[in-house]
Every structure is written in C-alpha cells, then in structure tokens.
Write a protein that holds these residues in place. Structure first.
Motif, PDB file in Angstrom:
ATOM      1  N   THR B  41       6.642  -3.472  -3.370  1.00 54.45           N
ATOM      2  CA  THR B  41       5.292  -2.307  -3.921  1.00 54.45           C
ATOM      3  C   THR B  41       3.869  -3.219  -3.311  1.00 54.45           C
ATOM      4  OG1 THR B  41       6.530  -1.606  -5.845  1.00 54.45           O
ATOM      5  CG2 THR B  41       3.611  -1.556  -5.555  1.00 54.45           C
ATOM      6  N   LYS B  45       0.763  -3.711   1.080  1.00 54.11           N
ATOM      7  CA  LYS B  45      -0.157  -3.100   1.237  1.00 54.11           C
ATOM      8  C   LYS B  45      -0.931  -4.515   1.580  1.00 54.11           C
ATOM      9  CE  LYS B  45      -2.108  -0.862  -2.333  1.00 54.11           C
ATOM     10  NZ  LYS B  45      -1.649   0.415  -1.482  1.00 54.11           N
ATOM     11  N   ASP B  49      -3.885  -4.553   4.630  1.00 55.58           N
ATOM     12  CA  ASP B  49      -5.019  -5.223   4.520  1.00 55.58           C
ATOM     13  C   ASP B  49      -5.779  -6.096   4.725  1.00 55.58           C
ATOM     14  OD1 ASP B  49      -5.030  -3.273   1.087  1.00 55.58           O
ATOM     15  OD2 ASP B  49      -5.540  -2.787   3.318  1.00 55.58           O
ATOM     16  N   LYS B 106     -10.461  -4.757  -1.717  1.00 58.50           N
ATOM     17  CA  LYS B 106      -9.071  -4.159  -1.542  1.00 58.50           C
ATOM     18  C   LYS B 106      -7.780  -5.613  -1.535  1.00 58.50           C
ATOM     19  CE  LYS B 106      -8.047  -0.425   0.537  1.00 58.50           C
ATOM     20  NZ  LYS B 106      -7.764  -0.025   2.191  1.00 58.50           N
ATOM     21  N   ASP B 110      -4.741  -5.327  -4.470  1.00 58.99           N
ATOM     22  CA  ASP B 110      -3.365  -4.899  -3.908  1.00 58.99           C
ATOM     23  C   ASP B 110      -2.601  -6.605  -4.529  1.00 58.99           C
ATOM     24  OD1 ASP B 110      -3.654  -5.541  -0.214  1.00 58.99           O
ATOM     25  OD2 ASP B 110      -3.927  -3.323  -1.960  1.00 58.99           O
ATOM     26  N   ILE B 116      -2.137  -1.170  -8.835  1.00 59.89           N
ATOM     27  CA  ILE B 116      -1.181  -1.286  -8.809  1.00 59.89           C
ATOM     28  C   ILE B 116      -0.463  -2.563  -9.752  1.00 59.89           C
ATOM     29  CG2 ILE B 116      -1.730  -4.173  -7.967  1.00 59.89           C
ATOM     30  CD1 ILE B 116      -0.303  -2.209  -5.126  1.00 59.89           C
TER      31      ILE B 116
END
Lengths: 116, 138
Positions: B41, B45, B49, B106, B110, B116
C-alpha cells in the motif's frame, strides 16, 4: 489554541521557538539552541451542539543545537514536560536534517488529545 | 526516521485471530499477508510522491522493495520506507523538513498519515475475514 499552548510550554525552556521551514534560505539560525515545531494534523475528536469540544493534534517538536548533548537532553526535557501536561508520544526521538552542518537536529512526534 | 516498522492493528484483530486459530487456520501465513499489504500500500505511493524530488534517483532507489517479513519470537514485522545507508538520507530532510524547508507533507503522510493507516487496517481486516471464511468453507 493548542499550538499557542505548545509554543508557550516550549518557550519556558528559554530558547527560541519557530515553525519548521519558516526561515528564509539566507537567514541564520536564531540561536545556538532552538526549537521548531510543525502541526501535522488537527482533528475534531468530539463535538457537542455543533461546537468542537475536543481535538486530537499531532505535532513534530524538534530541537536544533550546536551541542549534540543539548539536543538530546533538551528534547527529553521537552518530552517529559509535555507528557506532564497531558501530551502523549509514540516515539522517543528521531534524527532530523539541518541546513547548517554545525547543528544537530532531533525530533519527536507528540499527540495532544483534549479541549481546545 | 523515514521508514516504519508496520504491525497489524485494527479493531477486533485479536478476536479474529482467535477465531482463525479455533478454525485451524495458519496464523503465521495470515500475519505475513497482512504485513505485506502494508508494504504494497505504501511503497507505490512513496515512489509516486518522490517523483517531484528526483534528481539522480538515488533516494528513490534506496526505498525498501523487499517484502520479507521478519519474525522475532511470535512477533512479525516488515520494513517500509527508505534505507538511510543506501542513499535514503535526503528522505529525512523531505519528511521532517528543516528550519529553512517545510516538510513534504504528502511524503510524510504516505508513511505516517492517518488515511494510509486506515487503508492498511481495512486491507488487513479483509485478509483476516477472507481467511476465516475459507476455513469455514465459505
């Protein structure tokens, strides 16, 4: 505001307290030892009659110092004082970056849960 | 540090594991799947980013790509994030900022963000529910 309470508490140690990232590129660091902070989040924890009763706030609290021992000691003192004021923390400290190589930076993340 | 050791934490987790154990399920296998979903997951990300910060790509390459689960006794864990020793030091600056540079929120979120964490918990709950259903013959 929670942030105001945090600043007041950190200022009680007698060192400057500024927001992380608030200095310009050409600024000098404000002192040999200082605090920075950053509010990661503020969430409404409870409400009553359309008003906020309590919040959960997540803050980074950092110490920068030219003296490595001071960095560690002051951060520990700040953590203890915040815990005595009802804050909680999940880490005991982590290294952070410094723009100025003559400073050591260390930070903690602390949570405030209570009235605003 | 800009890496995190993820565990399995969601409401009802312990009860569900007890149910699975009663049904003869493989708790270790399910625990590993739950931990791997945290890695799966977060890591994409982070890569996404990190794009705006890319110069040489070294920091991005320092990211832990291994989904190896480590066991210490009965505790399983998985590492997610950047290896400092492999070029990941800039991630510390990006995630926590400096007095002259705001953190990249961000990137920080993450790994540490509430959204998250919630997503990972939901995926882990699904894995456990599926495992229980399978043991029940569903």
């Amino acid at each position: 505001m929670v942030e105001d309470k945090l600043i007041e508490l950190l200022q009680s140690f007698g060192h400057p307290v500024i927001r992380q990232g608030s200095l310009n590129e050409n600024d000098d660091y404000p002192a040999d030892t200082f605090f920075t902070f950053w509010n990661n989040s503020e969430i409404e924890h409870s409400a009553y009659d359309n008003g906020t009763v309590s919040v959960e706030c997540d803050f980074d609290i950092n110490v920068y110092s030219k003296n490595p021992q001071t960095t560690y000691d002051l951060l520990a003192l700040a953590r203890d004082k915040l815990k005595q004021s009802g804050w909680s923390c999940f880490d005991r400290g982590h290294d952070i970056g410094s723009d100025d190589d003559s400073y050591i930076g260390r930070g903690i993340t602390m949570i405030y849960l209570g009235g605003i | 540090m800009p890496s995190k050791r993820f565990g399995i934490e969601f409401e009802g987790f312990e009860y569900m594991m007890e149910d699975l154990k009663r049904l003869g399920g493989d708790l270790d296998e399910v625990a590993e799947k739950c931990l791997k979903v945290a890695h799966e997951t977060v890591t994409p990300k982070l890569h996404g980013d990190m794009r705006k910060h890319k110069r040489t790509g070294r920091t991005d390459r320092s990211m832990n790509e291994s989904t190896r689960v480590t066991w210490k006794g009965n505790t399983a864990s998985i590492d997610v994030g950047f290896h400092i020793s492999q070029g990941g030091l800039p991630s510390v600056f990006l995630m926590y900022g400096t007095p002259k540079m705001r953190k990249d929120k961000k990137l920080y979120n993450d790994i540490y963000g509430r959204a998250i964490q919630k997503k990972i918990e939901e995926e882990q709950a699904k894995i456990l529910q599926r495992a229980i259903r399978e043991r029940m013959g569903g």
